[in-house]
Design a protein around this motif. Structure first.
Motif, PDB file in Angstrom:
ATOM      1  N   ARG A 161      -0.447  14.804  94.160  1.00 23.31           N
ATOM      2  CA  ARG A 161       0.377  15.961  93.818  1.00 23.31           C
ATOM      3  C   ARG A 161       0.974  15.818  92.408  1.00 23.31           C
ATOM      4  O   ARG A 161       0.975  16.767  91.635  1.00 23.31           O
ATOM      5  CB  ARG A 161       1.501  16.071  94.853  1.00 23.31           C
ATOM      6  CG  ARG A 161       2.027  17.457  95.020  1.00 23.31           C
ATOM      7  CD  ARG A 161       2.789  17.521  96.309  1.00 23.31           C
ATOM      8  NE  ARG A 161       3.978  18.331  96.196  1.00 23.31           N
ATOM      9  CZ  ARG A 161       4.831  18.530  97.190  1.00 23.31           C
ATOM     10  NH1 ARG A 161       4.624  17.964  98.349  1.00 23.31           N
ATOM     11  NH2 ARG A 161       5.886  19.279  97.024  1.00 23.31           N
TER      12      ARG A 161
ATOM     13  N   ALA B 289      -0.949  27.249  92.475  1.00 20.66           N
ATOM     14  CA  ALA B 289      -2.037  27.222  93.459  1.00 20.66           C
ATOM     15  C   ALA B 289      -2.456  25.787  93.770  1.00 20.66           C
ATOM     16  O   ALA B 289      -2.608  25.418  94.943  1.00 20.66           O
ATOM     17  CB  ALA B 289      -3.233  28.024  92.947  1.00 20.66           C
ATOM     18  N   LEU B 290      -2.620  24.953  92.733  1.00 20.77           N
ATOM     19  CA  LEU B 290      -3.047  23.572  92.965  1.00 20.77           C
ATOM     20  C   LEU B 290      -2.018  22.805  93.781  1.00 20.77           C
ATOM     21  O   LEU B 290      -2.359  22.053  94.689  1.00 20.77           O
ATOM     22  CB  LEU B 290      -3.288  22.865  91.624  1.00 20.77           C
ATOM     23  CG  LEU B 290      -4.569  23.265  90.877  1.00 20.77           C
ATOM     24  CD1 LEU B 290      -4.617  22.615  89.499  1.00 20.77           C
ATOM     25  CD2 LEU B 290      -5.797  22.849  91.685  1.00 20.77           C
ATOM     26  N   THR B 291      -0.738  23.018  93.457  1.00 21.61           N
ATOM     27  CA  THR B 291       0.315  22.333  94.216  1.00 21.61           C
ATOM     28  C   THR B 291       0.290  22.753  95.679  1.00 21.61           C
ATOM     29  O   THR B 291       0.432  21.916  96.586  1.00 21.61           O
ATOM     30  CB  THR B 291       1.699  22.649  93.620  1.00 21.61           C
ATOM     31  OG1 THR B 291       1.629  22.440  92.214  1.00 21.61           O
ATOM     32  CG2 THR B 291       2.767  21.746  94.196  1.00 21.61           C
ATOM     33  N   GLU B 292       0.067  24.055  95.911  1.00 17.87           N
ATOM     34  CA  GLU B 292       0.009  24.539  97.292  1.00 17.87           C
ATOM     35  C   GLU B 292      -1.174  23.938  98.048  1.00 17.87           C
ATOM     36  O   GLU B 292      -1.052  23.585  99.221  1.00 17.87           O
ATOM     37  CB  GLU B 292      -0.081  26.075  97.330  1.00 17.87           C
ATOM     38  CG  GLU B 292       1.216  26.779  96.976  1.00 17.87           C
ATOM     39  CD  GLU B 292       2.380  26.388  97.892  1.00 17.87           C
ATOM     40  OE1 GLU B 292       2.163  26.304  99.120  1.00 17.87           O
ATOM     41  OE2 GLU B 292       3.487  26.158  97.378  1.00 17.87           O
ATOM     42  N   VAL B 293      -2.321  23.819  97.345  1.00 13.34           N
ATOM     43  CA  VAL B 293      -3.501  23.229  97.974  1.00 13.34           C
ATOM     44  C   VAL B 293      -3.202  21.794  98.395  1.00 13.34           C
ATOM     45  O   VAL B 293      -3.489  21.379  99.527  1.00 13.34           O
ATOM     46  CB  VAL B 293      -4.721  23.272  97.021  1.00 13.34           C
ATOM     47  CG1 VAL B 293      -5.846  22.388  97.549  1.00 13.34           C
ATOM     48  CG2 VAL B 293      -5.206  24.697  96.850  1.00 13.34           C
ATOM     49  N   VAL B 294      -2.574  21.025  97.491  1.00 12.05           N
ATOM     50  CA  VAL B 294      -2.268  19.629  97.808  1.00 12.05           C
ATOM     51  C   VAL B 294      -1.269  19.553  98.961  1.00 12.05           C
ATOM     52  O   VAL B 294      -1.400  18.730  99.870  1.00 12.05           O
ATOM     53  CB  VAL B 294      -1.739  18.877  96.571  1.00 12.05           C
ATOM     54  CG1 VAL B 294      -1.385  17.443  96.933  1.00 12.05           C
ATOM     55  CG2 VAL B 294      -2.777  18.883  95.464  1.00 12.05           C
ATOM     56  N   LYS B 295      -0.274  20.448  98.962  1.00 13.17           N
ATOM     57  CA  LYS B 295       0.707  20.473 100.054  1.00 13.17           C
ATOM     58  C   LYS B 295       0.010  20.736 101.388  1.00 13.17           C
ATOM     59  O   LYS B 295       0.297  20.086 102.392  1.00 13.17           O
ATOM     60  CB  LYS B 295       1.727  21.594  99.818  1.00 13.17           C
ATOM     61  CG  LYS B 295       3.011  21.141  99.157  1.00 13.17           C
ATOM     62  CD  LYS B 295       4.068  22.212  99.362  1.00 13.17           C
ATOM     63  CE  LYS B 295       4.951  22.355  98.148  1.00 13.17           C
ATOM     64  NZ  LYS B 295       5.820  23.532  98.227  1.00 13.17           N
ATOM     65  N   ALA B 296      -0.918  21.715 101.374  1.00 12.92           N
ATOM     66  CA  ALA B 296      -1.638  22.037 102.606  1.00 12.92           C
ATOM     67  C   ALA B 296      -2.460  20.836 103.063  1.00 12.92           C
ATOM     68  O   ALA B 296      -2.494  20.510 104.251  1.00 12.92           O
ATOM     69  CB  ALA B 296      -2.544  23.245 102.386  1.00 12.92           C
ATOM     70  N   LEU B 297      -3.099  20.149 102.094  1.00  9.78           N
ATOM     71  CA  LEU B 297      -3.868  18.949 102.419  1.00  9.78           C
ATOM     72  C   LEU B 297      -2.967  17.884 103.021  1.00  9.78           C
ATOM     73  O   LEU B 297      -3.332  17.210 103.977  1.00  9.78           O
ATOM     74  CB  LEU B 297      -4.523  18.393 101.150  1.00  9.78           C
ATOM     75  CG  LEU B 297      -5.878  18.959 100.755  1.00  9.78           C
ATOM     76  CD1 LEU B 297      -6.340  18.341  99.450  1.00  9.78           C
ATOM     77  CD2 LEU B 297      -6.904  18.666 101.855  1.00  9.78           C
TER      78      LEU B 297
ATOM     79  N   TRP C 267      -2.198  18.623 106.510  1.00 10.88           N
ATOM     80  CA  TRP C 267      -3.390  18.553 107.345  1.00 10.88           C
ATOM     81  C   TRP C 267      -3.797  17.100 107.588  1.00 10.88           C
ATOM     82  O   TRP C 267      -4.143  16.704 108.695  1.00 10.88           O
ATOM     83  CB  TRP C 267      -4.519  19.322 106.663  1.00 10.88           C
ATOM     84  CG  TRP C 267      -5.809  19.304 107.429  1.00 10.88           C
ATOM     85  CD1 TRP C 267      -5.995  19.719 108.716  1.00 10.88           C
ATOM     86  CD2 TRP C 267      -7.075  18.830 106.969  1.00 10.88           C
ATOM     87  NE1 TRP C 267      -7.306  19.543 109.075  1.00 10.88           N
ATOM     88  CE2 TRP C 267      -8.003  19.000 108.020  1.00 10.88           C
ATOM     89  CE3 TRP C 267      -7.527  18.301 105.754  1.00 10.88           C
ATOM     90  CZ2 TRP C 267      -9.336  18.644 107.904  1.00 10.88           C
ATOM     91  CZ3 TRP C 267      -8.851  17.945 105.639  1.00 10.88           C
ATOM     92  CH2 TRP C 267      -9.741  18.121 106.700  1.00 10.88           C
TER      93      TRP C 267
END
Lengths: 277, 253
Positions: A202, A253-261, A264
């Motif tokens: 992140r 967007a990238l931060t949100e993707v990493v947060k979702a990862l 998960w």
């Protein structure tokens, strides 16, 4: 003493009203939307009165965005930036995790490599750009190198310190149950370090975006960074805002993707994270 | 049978210029018979945790040895299982997966593993919680998982390092009683570390009272209270009070 009373009955007996008074603070999305709309309106109103060389305004920026998108320029430059980003950051993830795990688990690897890790991490990446340009030229590879170096150290250091943190107690559980070295890596160290790795990724994402834009601004040949230099030196301020806004959106967007990862891959950390945030 | 022979262990401080070292254990010897429940009791720093870690094979002794059924301990083995003070659960695994951990390391068919683990999950009263994660259940339940995990390997010797130190007083008494009931059916040999006098008297056949600096045995106290101890309130027995007074004096002196 009444022992049959359960929660449901207690709730029914109390017969509380379910209607709660309206409270604005319970609608964060609405508040944010109003804030943004108000900001845009004020910007539009006062922005029109300012010399367009210094400041543009939302509708003009929107028009410029349509223009640079329709001409294919924005998409092309964006893809050139992203290509370097993906190659550079991908290798930073692979190498950062691999070396971090080794350094965290084996003292020998740690003492052999940590002087470079700390020295390189302390060096501002910007200072390396001229050297990297000299080595890799104006093409994609100098950008890849700078993205790699920007993203590598947060991931490496987080992975390393993550392994150090878990190595005491959790590794001992593995040993107590007779786990072999490979099993300790697979079943204990890797999953236990995952939240640390993701935290590093992140931070690394942000640094890597900064890295690629800085590199592109230096070379001013391709990518979003080059667009920034070209438009600012030609005083096309409305167009200049387009890559800036795109970068802001990309960052979010990238931060949100990493947060979702993160949630998960490491759901058991969810409760702890919710408390710390 | 577990035999501790002339065991000594010294810890050296890394930054200690005189290299004097801390003698955690000094010439400890005792024997534990099969199916016996032994408590190691003492203040912090008396080496009781060091001793149990050496018995588990997690730590090497500097002098002396630990024998299990006549064979010296050099590494962790399936004849001994450890229950940890802070539960030692893997937070990314469910209750079932945590209990399975020990057997999973050994390999073997998954179905068989599940069946054995299900049996021990039921024995510690956790049926219905198999798919919960550790952070979703209470401390007392987490330690039941730790106990089920150790029992699932059906070890000769159960090593318990202050297993109930991190739970509240009521849960603690409840867990002590359940441990007694479980032990009555499994009949493992138990080495149990604690710093609670009452806990040691309630659980043990013999209490080994230790003292610090250097860590050594003060005295062995035989607990001749009748079993099962949960049937009547054994804590209210006058002999319980006498033992408590005696052990307290040993710890002071």
């Amino acid at each position: 003493m009444q022992t049959t009373l359960d929660d449901q009955q207690a709730l029914a007996e109390l017969n509380l009203s379910r209607v709660r008074p309206f409270q604005l603070r319970e609608y964060p999305g609405l508040i944010r939307l109003c804030s943004i709309l108000l900001f845009l309106a004020i910007w539009e109103y006062y922005g029109r009165g300012v010399d367009p060389i210094f400041l543009s305004y939302p509708t003009a920026i929107a028009r410029a965005a349509v223009q640079v998108t329709a001409s294919g320029e924005l998409g092309q430059q964006f893809l050139l930036s992203m290509k370097a980003f993906v190659i550079g950051f991908g290798s930073a993830i692979v190498l950062g995790i691999g070396v971090g795990l080794l350094m965290g688990r084996y003292r020998l690897a740690q003492y052999l490599l940590d002087p470079y890790m700390y020295a390189m991490d302390a060096t501002p990446r910007v200072a390396l750009i001229p050297l990297l340009l000299l080595w890799f030229g104006l093409g994609i590879w100098s950008k890849v190198a700078i993205v790699f170096l920007s993203g590598l150290f947060p991931i490496l250091i987080n992975t390393f310190s993550g392994v150090k943190t878990v190595s005491g107690s959790l590794v001992e559980i593995g040993q107590a149950y007779g786990a072999k070295e490979g099993q300790i890596f697979r079943k204990i160290i890797a999953p236990a370090t995952l939240p640390f790795i993701m935290a590093g990724v992140r931070v690394g994402v942000g640094r890597a975006v900064v890295g690629i834009i800085t590199a592109e601004m230096f070379t001013a040949v391709t990518g979003l960074g080059a667009m920034l230099i070209v438009y600012s030196s030609s005083f096309a301020t409305d167009k200049l805002f387009v890559p800036i806004i795109l970068l802001a959106l990309l960052g979010v967007a990238l931060t949100e993707v990493v947060k979702a990862l993160q949630s998960w891959l490491a759901p058991w950390k969810e409760s702890e994270r919710a408390e710390s945030e | 049978m577990l035999e501790i022979r002339h065991l000594s262990k010294v810890f050296f401080e890394r930054n200690d210029p005189r290299r004097s070292g801390l003698v955690a254990l000094h010439d400890i010897s005792f024997q534990v018979q099969g199916n016996e429940f032994i408590c190691l009791l003492g203040p912090s720093g008396c080496g009781k945790t060091t001793l149990i870690r050496i018995a588990a094979g997690l730590l090497r002794a500097d002098k002396g040895e630990v024998l299990v059924n006549g064979r010296p301990v050099i590494a962790p083995g399936r004849d001994r299982c450890m229950v940890f003070q802070n539960f030692g659960l893997l937070p990314w695994r469910t209750v079932m997966e945590n209990v399975e951990f020990g057997l999973e390391i050994e390999g073997g068919p998954r179905e068989e593993r599940r069946r054995i683990c299900q049996k021990y999950i039921e024995l510690v009263g956790l049926q219905g919680f198999e798919s919960y994660f550790p952070h979703q259940i209470s401390g007392g339940m987490q330690q039941r998982v730790g106990i089920a995990r150790a029992l699932s390997k059906e070890p000769d010797i159960l090593l318990m390092d202050e297993p109930f130190g991190a739970v509240d007083a009521q849960t603690r008494e409840q867990l002590q009683e359940e441990l007694m009931k479980i032990w009555a059916t499994t009949n493992n040999t138990v080495l149990f570390v604690t710093h609670s006098i009452d806990e040691s008297i309630y659980l043990a056949d013999r209490v080994i009272v230790m003292k610090p600096r250097p860590g050594r045995i003060r005295e062995e106290v035989k607990i001749d209270l009748p079993r099962p101890r949960w049937a009547v309130d054994v804590r209210a027995d006058p002999r319980f009070a006498q033992l408590r007074t005696r052990i307290r004096e040993l710890l002071r002196g």
